[in-house]
Design an enzyme around this catalytic site. Structure first.
Site, PDB file in Angstrom:
ATOM      1  N   LEU A  66     -28.702  43.415   1.998  1.00  0.00           N
ATOM      2  CA  LEU A  66     -29.576  44.251   2.788  1.00  0.00           C
ATOM      3  C   LEU A  66     -29.501  45.651   2.891  1.00  0.00           C
ATOM      4  CD1 LEU A  66     -31.952  42.284   5.497  1.00  0.00           C
ATOM      5  CD2 LEU A  66     -31.942  42.277   3.094  1.00  0.00           C
ATOM      6  N   ASP A  67     -30.578  46.953   3.305  1.00  0.00           N
ATOM      7  CA  ASP A  67     -29.907  47.571   3.223  1.00  0.00           C
ATOM      8  C   ASP A  67     -29.933  48.149   4.512  1.00  0.00           C
ATOM      9  OD1 ASP A  67     -30.389  48.530   0.188  1.00  0.00           O
ATOM     10  OD2 ASP A  67     -32.611  49.307   0.339  1.00  0.00           O
ATOM     11  N   PHE A  68     -28.885  49.145   4.495  1.00  0.00           N
ATOM     12  CA  PHE A  68     -28.904  49.811   6.093  1.00  0.00           C
ATOM     13  C   PHE A  68     -29.446  49.736   7.049  1.00  0.00           C
ATOM     14  CE2 PHE A  68     -28.290  53.624   8.958  1.00  0.00           C
ATOM     15  CZ  PHE A  68     -27.224  52.747   9.746  1.00  0.00           C
ATOM     16  N   ARG A 177     -38.234  50.149  -2.278  1.00  0.00           N
ATOM     17  CA  ARG A 177     -38.704  51.527  -2.026  1.00  0.00           C
ATOM     18  C   ARG A 177     -38.944  52.132  -3.160  1.00  0.00           C
ATOM     19  NH1 ARG A 177     -33.109  52.232   0.691  1.00  0.00           N
ATOM     20  NH2 ARG A 177     -33.646  53.586   1.272  1.00  0.00           N
ATOM     21  N   THR A 297     -30.737  44.502  -4.000  1.00  0.00           N
ATOM     22  CA  THR A 297     -30.546  45.376  -2.952  1.00  0.00           C
ATOM     23  C   THR A 297     -29.498  46.057  -2.058  1.00  0.00           C
ATOM     24  OG1 THR A 297     -30.336  43.857  -1.369  1.00  0.00           O
ATOM     25  CG2 THR A 297     -32.793  44.741  -2.359  1.00  0.00           C
TER      26      THR A 297
END
Length: 302
Positions: A66-68, A177, A297
């Site tokens: 998962l993205d930060f 996104r 991602t």
């Protein structure tokens, strides 16, 4: 919860072979930097020291990324065999994911399929970002599909926004996104693909959350649904005024839906669910599969 506290770990699924945690926003999964502030792997070591595997660099095998800035469901395999079974599900594209997001503006279509190929952005100053095909500097775009369902319309800090459920049908880097930005409805708080706002106008986080996850391994069906973070009780800036689709009903649909079948429609790039007379997987095919897995991602550690 504050992301900088090592005690703050929320577990939403646990078995002998797997954990699913509700990752905090603005929290790295792991890091090789000794000065790094708390990471998810440090939280796991704090809560489950007996489950850490000394044969791995970080102590835990994360099944995906998962993205930060993204919060939500993240699966951890507790042994090598479990990691291999989860890997096979991702490899064959049998994993179901659904995300919640607040996006800028009111999305006019209540349901849609977003179909923009996504590639890496080679434009100077845009390293580690992605873009849609046709954008200047877009390299090696690949087919990308996202299902979008509008849940609510409302206001965030006085600006019109939509609460949506997003289901990625492919797994490109930053896919959700980029797709939302391409619709001119960027995710609220997305500093990379969103609208340029004054610093004081920025929300406290990026409003993207991994809400639902299902991994149908051969030994168990790992399934987890995390709490919805985008409710007025948790964020007074969010003020919904029009209900379009009930989230509870969509959860029921997600849970009842069959697992994706790699033998139907367009199979994954490295699917093995073909007749037994198919030649063994080559090194090139395995490399392609590993590249595909890395695109779920994954955000650079910078």
């Amino acid at each position: 919860m504050e992301p900088d506290r090592i005690e703050n770990l929320s577990v939403v699924y646990q078995s002998q072979d797997f954990l699913v945690v509700n990752k905090h926003w603005d929290l790295r999964i792991d890091s090789r930097m000794w000065r790094e502030t708390p990471t998810l792997q440090k939280q796991l070591r704090h809560h489950f020291p007996e489950l850490a595997d000394p044969d791995t660099f970080y102590g835990f095998r994360f099944c995906h990324q998962l993205d930060f800035s993204t919060s939500g469901a993240l699966c951890v395999a507790l042994n090598k065999a479990a990691a291999g079974s989860a890997y096979k599900c991702f490899k064959e594209r049998r994993v179901t994911k659904a995300y919640l997001a607040l996006v800028r503006g009111h999305v006019q279509e209540s349901r849609m399929t977003i179909n923009y190929a996504i590639g890496r952005n080679s434009t100077e100053g845009r390293a580690h970002t992605m873009c849609i095909e046709g954008t200047q500097g877009c390299e090696n775009p690949k087919p990308s599909l996202t299902e979008l369902v509008v849940l609510e319309y409302g206001l965030y800090a006085g600006d019109p926004v939509s609460k949506v459920l997003l289901q990625p049908l492919t797994g490109r880097t930053h896919q959700l996104r980029v797709h939302c930005s391409a619709l001119s409805h960027p995710v609220v708080g997305d500093l990379t693909y969103g609208q340029a706002l004054d610093q004081e106008d920025q929300p406290f986080r990026m409003m993207l959350h991994a809400f639902y996850l299902r991994i149908p391994t051969h030994t168990e069906r790992v399934e987890a649904c995390t709490p919805d973070p985008f409710v007025p009780a948790l964020d007074a800036c969010w003020s919904p005024h029009t209900l379009v689709q009930s989230l509870d009903q969509l959860v029921q649909v997600l849970r009842a839906a069959p697992d994706p079948d790699p033998t139907e429609g367009s199979p994954g790039p490295c699917s093995t669910s073909t007749p037994s007379n198919k030649p063994p997987e080559t090194e090139a095919q395995r490399a392609s599969c590993l590249q595909w897995l890395s695109e779920w991602t994954l955000e650079p550690d910078n």
